[in-house]
Design a protein around this motif. Structure first.
Motif, mmCIF file in Angstrom:
data_model
loop_
_atom_site.group_PDB
_atom_site.id
_atom_site.type_symbol
_atom_site.label_atom_id
_atom_site.label_comp_id
_atom_site.label_asym_id
_atom_site.label_seq_id
_atom_site.Cartn_x
_atom_site.Cartn_y
_atom_site.Cartn_z
ATOM 1 N N ASN A 81 10.389 -5.776 -3.159
ATOM 2 C CA ASN A 81 11.321 -4.955 -2.371
ATOM 3 C C ASN A 81 11.755 -3.698 -3.126
ATOM 4 O O ASN A 81 12.116 -2.692 -2.510
ATOM 5 N N GLN A 82 11.692 -3.752 -4.461
ATOM 6 C CA GLN A 82 12.058 -2.586 -5.273
ATOM 7 C C GLN A 82 11.097 -1.423 -5.038
ATOM 8 O O GLN A 82 11.465 -0.252 -5.218
ATOM 9 N N LEU A 83 9.882 -1.719 -4.593
ATOM 10 C CA LEU A 83 8.895 -0.662 -4.327
ATOM 11 C C LEU A 83 9.342 0.252 -3.192
ATOM 12 O O LEU A 83 8.897 1.396 -3.101
ATOM 13 N N ASN A 84 10.215 -0.257 -2.317
ATOM 14 C CA ASN A 84 10.692 0.561 -1.193
ATOM 15 C C ASN A 84 11.483 1.778 -1.659
ATOM 16 O O ASN A 84 11.526 2.790 -0.964
ATOM 17 N N THR A 85 12.096 1.666 -2.831
ATOM 18 C CA THR A 85 12.833 2.817 -3.372
ATOM 19 C C THR A 85 11.901 4.004 -3.569
ATOM 20 O O THR A 85 12.225 5.146 -3.218
ATOM 21 N N ASP A 86 10.712 3.739 -4.103
ATOM 22 C CA ASP A 86 9.728 4.808 -4.307
ATOM 23 C C ASP A 86 9.179 5.325 -2.978
ATOM 24 O O ASP A 86 8.904 6.515 -2.840
ATOM 25 N N ILE A 87 9.041 4.420 -1.994
ATOM 26 C CA ILE A 87 8.539 4.843 -0.679
ATOM 27 C C ILE A 87 9.558 5.738 0.008
ATOM 28 O O ILE A 87 9.219 6.795 0.541
ATOM 29 N N SER A 93 3.630 9.574 -6.785
ATOM 30 C CA SER A 93 3.008 9.545 -8.115
ATOM 31 C C SER A 93 3.386 8.263 -8.856
ATOM 32 O O SER A 93 2.534 7.609 -9.468
ATOM 33 N N LEU A 94 4.677 7.902 -8.785
ATOM 34 C CA LEU A 94 5.136 6.677 -9.438
ATOM 35 C C LEU A 94 4.552 5.456 -8.750
ATOM 36 O O LEU A 94 4.146 4.486 -9.401
ATOM 37 N N LEU A 95 4.494 5.495 -7.419
ATOM 38 C CA LEU A 95 3.934 4.381 -6.653
ATOM 39 C C LEU A 95 2.438 4.222 -6.934
ATOM 40 O O LEU A 95 1.928 3.098 -7.014
ATOM 41 N N GLU A 96 1.761 5.340 -7.087
ATOM 42 C CA GLU A 96 0.329 5.307 -7.430
ATOM 43 C C GLU A 96 0.118 4.645 -8.782
ATOM 44 O O GLU A 96 -0.813 3.849 -8.971
ATOM 45 N N GLU A 97 1.004 4.937 -9.736
ATOM 46 C CA GLU A 97 0.904 4.344 -11.068
ATOM 47 C C GLU A 97 1.183 2.847 -11.035
ATOM 48 O O GLU A 97 0.525 2.059 -11.722
ATOM 49 N N TYR A 155 -2.160 -5.970 -9.187
ATOM 50 C CA TYR A 155 -2.147 -5.062 -10.341
ATOM 51 C C TYR A 155 -0.711 -4.815 -10.804
ATOM 52 O O TYR A 155 -0.425 -4.819 -12.010
ATOM 53 N N TYR A 156 0.170 -4.611 -9.857
ATOM 54 C CA TYR A 156 1.584 -4.339 -10.151
ATOM 55 C C TYR A 156 2.215 -5.481 -10.934
ATOM 56 O O TYR A 156 2.856 -5.277 -11.978
ATOM 57 N N PHE A 157 2.015 -6.723 -10.485
ATOM 58 C CA PHE A 157 2.619 -7.881 -11.142
ATOM 59 C C PHE A 157 1.972 -8.150 -12.502
ATOM 60 O O PHE A 157 2.659 -8.519 -13.454
ATOM 61 N N ASN A 158 0.670 -7.979 -12.577
ATOM 62 C CA ASN A 158 -0.040 -8.286 -13.822
ATOM 63 C C ASN A 158 0.191 -7.251 -14.913
ATOM 64 O O ASN A 158 -0.172 -7.492 -16.074
#
Length: 284
Positions: A81-87, A93-97, A155-158
């Protein structure tokens, strides 16, 4: 009597108001309805998909079980759910990383949401209890990203430093526990094989009568514990998909009658407000 006359007069004026401004009210309402209908025809396509996942992070952290729940999924849910902040901030760019997904594809990602999967537990009172799995929902305007989102989340979790540190330490400590269990089983078997043993340990019942599924033999207990730890070592990951996202072929459609009803009500209210202003302007 005066109140009755005033109410009658008010009702009469209200009817006259709608008669005098019927053209404005009907026109604006119909225009709003027509615009709403056109919007549904030409609005951007949207897709809503879901997957079922599980995470072993709480086990890696050695968090005590909550109300009998073996795997607590709150940390994993919060991380997604924290990814929604970037969305919401449009920080592609941060989300891509984080997700290792091309920025062009991320333009179509509108929202990602993780929620607990609950079950009803029948005790003295019915209550809902979180399970060991959770649901991940994605909202996108293109189905091109769907095939990449699962790999992106893995990828994000690992690649989260904290999760990685916990997971690596968990694997090391669990392997040590398995080795110690193996040594203990070996020693118990050696003790059983001694000729001068004062009692025959091998004659102990393997399973108790009161609880047939529970072993009352020390070696069997250890083997069962080892099996559980080996299973956890093999299956528990920072993120595992129980059911993957399906590739959407059809877009998610809104409830057209309900949407048009809301547009009509809004247009009608707006037309009445416009008519009131026109009426006041005439009297000035």
């Amino acid at each position: 009597m005066n109140e009755e006359l005033s109410l009658r007069q008010l009702f009469k004026e209200l009817i006259l108001f709608f008669i005098n401004f019927k053209t404005v009210i009907i026109s604006i309402t119909l225009i709003g309805l027509f615009v709403g209908f056109l919007y549904t025809k030409f609005e951007e396509k949207s897709y809503e998909l879901s997957a079922i996942a599980t995470s072993g992070i709480s086990e890696f952290e050695r968090i005590p079980s909550d109300r009998g729940i073996y795997l607590n999924q709150r940390t994993a849910i919060n991380l997604i759910n924290q990814l929604n902040t970037d969305i919401y901030n449009n920080d592609l760019s941060l989300l891509e990383e984080k997700l290792n997904i091309e920025k062009d594809l991320l333009l179509d990602l509108k929202k990602i949401e993780a929620i607990e999967i609950m079950r009803e537990e029948q005790l003295e009172k019915k209550r809902k209890v979180a399970t060991q799995k959770f649901e991940i929902k994605i909202f996108t305007t293109s189905n091109k990203i769907i095939s990449s989102i699962e790999d992106g989340l893995l990828y994000y979790f690992n690649n989260l430093t904290y999760v990685n540190d916990c997971y690596n330490l968990y694997k090391i400590t669990i392997q040590k526990e398995i080795n110690e269990i193996n040594n203990e089983v070996q020693q118990l078997r050696q003790i059983r094989s001694l000729d001068n043993l004062s009692f025959d340990n091998s004659s102990i019942n393997l399973y108790s009568r009161k609880k047939p599924n529970e072993s009352s033999n020390e070696i069997i207990d250890l083997i069962q514990l080892r099996t559980l730890k080996e299973t956890n070592l093999a299956l528990l990951k920072p993120l595992n998909f129980v059911q993957s996202f399906s590739l959407a072929q059809k877009e998610t459609k809104r409830n057209l009658p309900m949407f048009l009803l809301k547009v009509t009500i809004f247009s009608f209210i707006f037309s009445v407000i416009v008519s009131i202003f026109r009426n006041v302007a005439k009297s000035i």
